[in-house]
Design an enzyme around this catalytic site. Structure first.
Site, PDB file in Angstrom:
ATOM      1  N   GLU A  23      -3.792   9.763   8.003  1.00 54.34           N
ATOM      2  CA  GLU A  23      -4.373   9.346   6.731  1.00 54.34           C
ATOM      3  C   GLU A  23      -3.400   8.468   5.943  1.00 54.34           C
ATOM      4  OE1 GLU A  23      -7.403  12.911   5.506  1.00 54.34           O
ATOM      5  OE2 GLU A  23      -5.286  13.460   5.700  1.00 54.34           O
ATOM      6  N   THR A  71     -13.312  12.723   6.165  1.00 52.79           N
ATOM      7  CA  THR A  71     -12.422  13.866   5.997  1.00 52.79           C
ATOM      8  C   THR A  71     -11.325  13.501   5.009  1.00 52.79           C
ATOM      9  OG1 THR A  71     -10.997  13.169   7.832  1.00 52.79           O
ATOM     10  CG2 THR A  71     -12.800  14.682   8.358  1.00 52.79           C
ATOM     11  N   THR A 120     -13.608   5.175   7.722  1.00 47.08           N
ATOM     12  CA  THR A 120     -13.604   6.545   7.218  1.00 47.08           C
ATOM     13  C   THR A 120     -14.013   7.506   8.324  1.00 47.08           C
ATOM     14  OG1 THR A 120     -14.431   8.045   5.517  1.00 47.08           O
ATOM     15  CG2 THR A 120     -15.994   6.434   6.397  1.00 47.08           C
ATOM     16  N   TYR A 121     -13.470   8.701   8.243  1.00 48.35           N
ATOM     17  CA  TYR A 121     -13.846   9.774   9.160  1.00 48.35           C
ATOM     18  C   TYR A 121     -14.509  10.906   8.373  1.00 48.35           C
ATOM     19  CZ  TYR A 121     -10.471   7.059  11.809  1.00 48.35           C
ATOM     20  OH  TYR A 121      -9.799   6.022  12.414  1.00 48.35           O
ATOM     21  N   THR A 148     -14.860   9.151   0.829  1.00 45.18           N
ATOM     22  CA  THR A 148     -13.570   8.667   0.322  1.00 45.18           C
ATOM     23  C   THR A 148     -13.643   7.228  -0.189  1.00 45.18           C
ATOM     24  OG1 THR A 148     -12.895   7.912   2.535  1.00 45.18           O
ATOM     25  CG2 THR A 148     -12.305  10.168   1.916  1.00 45.18           C
ATOM     26  N   CYS A 150      12.689  -8.467   8.043  1.00 42.74           N
ATOM     27  CA  CYS A 150      12.074  -7.613   9.064  1.00 42.74           C
ATOM     28  C   CYS A 150      12.548  -8.048  10.449  1.00 42.74           C
ATOM     29  CB  CYS A 150      10.545  -7.679   8.974  1.00 42.74           C
ATOM     30  SG  CYS A 150       9.707  -6.516  10.075  1.00 42.74           S
TER      31      CYS A 150
END
Length: 488
Positions: free
Chosen positions: A459, A385, A382-383, A394, A132
């Protein structure tokens, strides 16, 4: 940020070893080629934003950090003193970004067992295991800024014996952490004048695990290198002088081509239906024997998740190889055939909450609290959605992603039904998870684009955060368990 390309004839013939060790110059012929884009197709991403995987306009539209809401956090805790490409992408989830920056700032900048030059050199060693260059470059600069010896940048053979001694643990922790034993710990603590103290060793383990995991996020999110003042991208481990023909250039640019989206419009609905069905079935608990059987099945099935990483081995560049010993040592499936003797790591015997947290916090004050907060934030983030759907729980999906990573590392939770993983994680997502977690340097835009076609980029970045933290915790669990076994 600029680097020497050791493969350039111009560099090899004209630069002495002292200049090579500075590692800040790039072959002038490469610079000219990069800037004549009309004449030569340079190996650049098609986007000029922070990531090659996401259109910049989508990041700006949805990023609170770009909107200056988190600038105070960035100014106080960012080790680079500004919003770099990594923090911009993490900024899609500002709650997590704050926790991440606090932790990283603490292990690099605050009082602790290790000298500051050791901290940055360990970061270099960790990032180099996955080639990296983005992180290696950053910490070469940081290493020199804190007064590190320039000679150390010539490679591992030039560093103090104490740092050389931990290189074996760095290698194992990065690729096969289940192989770490109390003997490795004993060897580091009982080496005379080059011995590590327990506190120093815990600090080092946290640093190494942090940067191994961060490479997964950098590659998994397609983080672009910085652009220099002349508009040319910084080049680290690729030199155009090595591209002897047009075919080589084509191979480089192919990784940035979009593979096209799925024609399936029901992907999201199928996943929603499976989640709903599993939630209903969870009312009937399976027996412990059945749960164990499902874990073993999932562990063995992970062998069948073949990624592009198996096709060829990447050879570290001359620049990167100076920080890497035994470059052929990489991830091998925990459950690979012929290794049935490897015992499963049972979480009820040694888990983060009951064992790892208290040990790390006792030996390296306050870091346990910061790590615990970071793990908690990302697992509970989490939202409500999921793509176009709102008011969605979720939890089940996030847990499946986390536990799948730990399953690949041989860690089992007795209270988790591993049958859920096959229901919730389709094959292309499993390939992505395995690549980013185990072979991050081989992640491509094609692999990123291959799953969750109907989901938002934010997401998918959330997935990367889960992968990064699950990997880090897995490494720490093996390392801390070995330390505990040594102490007892």
């Amino acid at each position: 940020m600029m680097l020497i390309s050791l493969n350039c004839k111009e560099n090899r013939n004209t630069m002495n070893s002292e200049k090579l060790s500075i590692a800040y110059m790039i072959c002038t012929s490469c610079q000219k080629i990069l800037r004549k884009q009309k004449e030569v197709r340079a190996p650049q991403p098609v986007t000029t934003g922070p990531t090659a995987f996401i259109p910049e306009k989508e990041i700006v539209q949805n990023n609170p950090v770009d909107g200056n809401t988190n600038l105070l956090i960035l100014e106080e805790y960012s080790t680079t003193r500004h919003s770099d490409n990594t923090t911009r992408i993490m900024g899609l989830h500002p709650q997590y970004l704050e926790s991440f920056l606090r932790t990283q700032y603490y292990i690099l900048r605050m009082d602790g067992p290790l000298p500051f030059e050791y901290r940055h050199y360990l970061a270099i060693m960790a990032a180099a295991r996955h080639q990296c260059s983005h992180l290696v470059n950053t910490h070469v600069n940081e290493f020199l800024q804190v007064g590190g010896e320039v000679e150390w940048l010539n490679g591992l053979e030039y560093v103090p014996q104490k740092l050389k001694n931990i290189n074996e643990v760095n290698k194992i922790l990065a690729h096969r952490p289940w192989l770490i034993t109390k003997e490795h710990i004993k060897n580091l603590l009982k080496t005379g004048e080059n011995s590590w103290s327990l506190a120093e060793l815990v600090h080092a383990m946290v640093l190494l695990a942090h940067y191994h995991a961060l490479t997964s996020f950098v590659f998994g999110s397609g983080i672009n290198p910085k652009i220099d003042q002349d508009g040319a991208p910084a080049v680290s481990n690729f030199c155009l002088c090595n591209a002897s023909n047009e075919n080589n250039m084509e191979e480089v640019t192919l990784m940035y081509n979009s593979p096209g989206t799925s024609d399936s419009v029901s992907e999201l609905e199928v996943l929603m239906e499976r989640m709903k069905k599993l939630q209903e079935e969870n009312e009937e608990e399976a027996s412990q024997e059945e749960m164990a059987t499902r874990f073993e099945k999932e562990k063995k099935e992970s062998l069948l998740v073949i990624t592009g990483a198996y096709e060829e081995e990447l050879i570290p560049t001359s620049y990167m190889s100076r920080y890497v010993d035994d470059p052929s040592f990489g991830y091998k499936d925990f459950a690979r055939r012929g290794d049935d003797h490897l015992p499963t790591f049972r979480a009820q015997d040694y888990c983060w909450e009951d064992h790892g947290f208290s040990l790390v916090n006792r030996l390296y004050s306050d870091i346990g609290q910061l790590l615990d907060e970071k793990f908690h934030v990302v697992r509970n983030l989490t939202y409500y959605t999921m793509a176009t759907h709102e008011d969605v729980d979720t939890t089940m999906l996030r847990r499946a992603i986390w536990n799948y990573v730990h399953c690949m590392f041989g860690i089992r939770y007795d209270d988790y039904d591993y049958g859920e993983i096959n229901q919730l994680l389709e094959r292309s997502l499993k390939v992505y998870i395995k690549t980013v977690t185990c072979y991050p340097e081989k992640t491509t835009k094609c692999i990123y684009d291959s799953y969750w076609h109907q989901f938002k980029h934010s997401e998918k970045i959330h997935v990367n955060l889960l992968l990064m933290e699950a990997r880090m915790q897995a490494e720490l669990l093996y390392a801390l368990r070995a330390i505990t076994q040594y102490m007892t």
